[in-house]
Design a protein around this motif. Structure first.
Motif: not given
Ligand code: CU
Ligand code: C2O
Length: 473
Positions: A408-409, A454, A459, A464
């Motif tokens: 999940e993000h 994120c 991440h 990200m």
């Molecule tokens: Cu993430």
């Protein structure tokens, strides 16, 4: 996550919690400053207070020091960690909407850092983005943050440099922005949910970004913490008939918290962006990292009311993963009953729907680069340095967020609020589950250059991370 790594992670969670000690809440009652005619409700929360040195009732002026501190998380082991003003979580920054805040920040740690005020719609220069602000140098660098609080609600602060390490080591703190129009409760509680990864062989905070699961899923701790203490280490007390407001914050690196309330009804009165026009009741709240919820808790009678954290664990036979409830925060309700106060929330006008000016898409995925290793990406780019989109102030933008790779993000947009399709309230963080697509409606009302990333810190650290620009009208 494969079954076996998941199982390992959870065995560690259970092992950590077996050692949990019940200790009384540090219970710092924080003085918000005494404006004539209004005093902040009693606030029970993490230890540590900030001293407001400014006599002006509309200015809160404090000193915040990031420092190296030896800490016992309530399990009897002292570990070298990092704190704001000596406590973890750091002191609650408490003020009223409209107040001016002056923070004299000092960095006494060994690494450069900044302070990001998560959720506050302030100017981008004060936002702690290392893309704008030269990080505050290690070994006694200083910076003065200055901003006005635009919105009431529950927010938090944390570094934005090597965030995966600095937050895990203890640099997190909460912000409570009061609104005089809000009802006064018997008490307000700030409840910081977190976890930490302790290396079982050394009993110290585990080294960073070393394991494959940490690179892929983010760093999931093996010990759950509430207000900095191994849970269920925090206990409060109340009398039957009392009504409280609990402010929940998830400051973990990666763990999505799933919580329920036992012994009372879970009534949600606020989201990331402050209070809801219409409170609602529910049985389970999911808080991805970065998210906040305010809930109203009514103690109907004597007994125990507990915030329960739902985590995955191995069953007794060790051959299956099941969900178990672990108390994160416990309130013992007893003594003489009081007549419940009448809690009346002033009616908020339901805001007009904002017509959509523009639509954009963001895709979240990863590549396993033979040289760089795992790189997390937004729209195909890791650590994008130039703005991914440029909008104009006041625009409403439908953003379609697609999770194309595995875990999940929790997507966080700095400096703005957004609606999440199908849910009441406004947010600054939204969970995009594995394989899921989520649509948000961003209210781009705050001009500037804003990070978008994120909030699983591993991440973000591995790419990200991007930014948007909102040009002033
Ligand atoms: Cu993430
Ligand atoms: Cu709490 Cu850039 O975030």
């Amino acid at each position: 996550m494969t079954r076996s790594t998941l199982a390992l992670a959870l065995v560690l969670v259970l092992a950590g919690c077996g050692e949990a000690m019940l200790t009384p809440d540090g219970g710092g009652t924080v003085d918000a400053g005494s404006d004539v005619g209004w005093t902040a409700p009693p606030l029970v929360g993490p230890e540590g207070a900030l001293e407001d040195t400014n006599p002006d009732p509309n200015i809160v002026e404090v000193t915040l020091r990031a420092e190296l501190t030896d800490l016992d998380l309530g399990d009897g082991t002292v570990r070298p960690m990092m704190t704001y003003n000596g406590t973890y979580p750091g002191p609650v920054l408490q003020a009223e909407v409209g107040d001016e805040i002056i923070v004299h920040f000092e960095n006494h740690t060994l690494g450069d850092t900044t302070v990001h005020w998560h959720g506050l719609r302030i100017s981008d220069e004060m936002d702690g983005s290392p893309r704008i602000q030269e990080p505050v140098a290690a070994l006694n660098g200083t910076f003065t943050y200055r901003f006005t609080l635009p919105d009431a609600g529950t927010y938090w602060y944390h570094p934005h440099v090597r965030a995966n390490e600095q937050l895990e080591l203890g640099l997190v703190g909460t912000i409570v922005v009061h609104d005089r129009e809000d009802p006064v409760f018997d008490a307000e509680r700030v409840i910081v949910l977190d976890d930490v990864l302790i290396d079982p062989t050394t009993d110290q905070i585990a080294p960073f970004l070393r394991s494959h699961p940490e690179l892929v899923h983010g760093r999931t701790g093996n010990v759950l913490l509430t207000n900095g203490v191994v849970s269920p280490g925090v206990e409060g007390s109340a009398r039957p008939g009392q009504i409280e407001r609990w402010r929940l914050v998830n400051t973990a690196n990666a763990r999505t918290m799933s919580v329920s309330l036992s012994g009372a009804t879970l009534r949600v009165v606020g989201t990331d962006a402050g209070r809801l026009a219409e409170p609602f009741e529910t049985t389970r709240l999911v808080l991805p990292v970065g998210q906040r919820y305010d809930v109203e808790v009514y103690y109907e009678g004597a007994g125990t009311v507990a915030l329960q954290s739902h985590v995955l664990a191995l069953n007794d036979a060790g051959d299956d993963v099941i969900e178990i409830a672990m108390p994160a925060y416990v309130v013992n309700v007893d003594g003489e009953a009081v007549t419940p106060r009448e809690i009346v929330w002033p009616v908020l006008p339901t805001p007009d729907a904002r017509p959509v000016d523009r639509e954009v898409e963001m895709e979240f995925d990863a590549i396993d680069d033979p040289v760089e290793g795992i790189q997390w990406r937004i729209n195909g780019v890791s650590h994008r340095m130039e703005p991914i989109f440029t909008f104009s102030e006041g625009e409403t933008v439908r953003m379609t967020l697609r999770n194309l790779a595995g875990p999940e993000h929790p997507f966080h947009l700095h400096g703005q609020f957004f609606e999440i399709e199908g849910r009441p309230g406004l947010y600054d963080t939204v969970l995009v589950g594995g394989g899921a697509t989520v649509t948000i409606l961003a209210h781009l009302d705050n001009p500037g250059q804003w990070m978008a990333h994120c909030h699983i810190l591993e991440h973000a650290e591995l790419g990200m991370m991007t930014e948007i620009v909102v040009t002033p009208r």
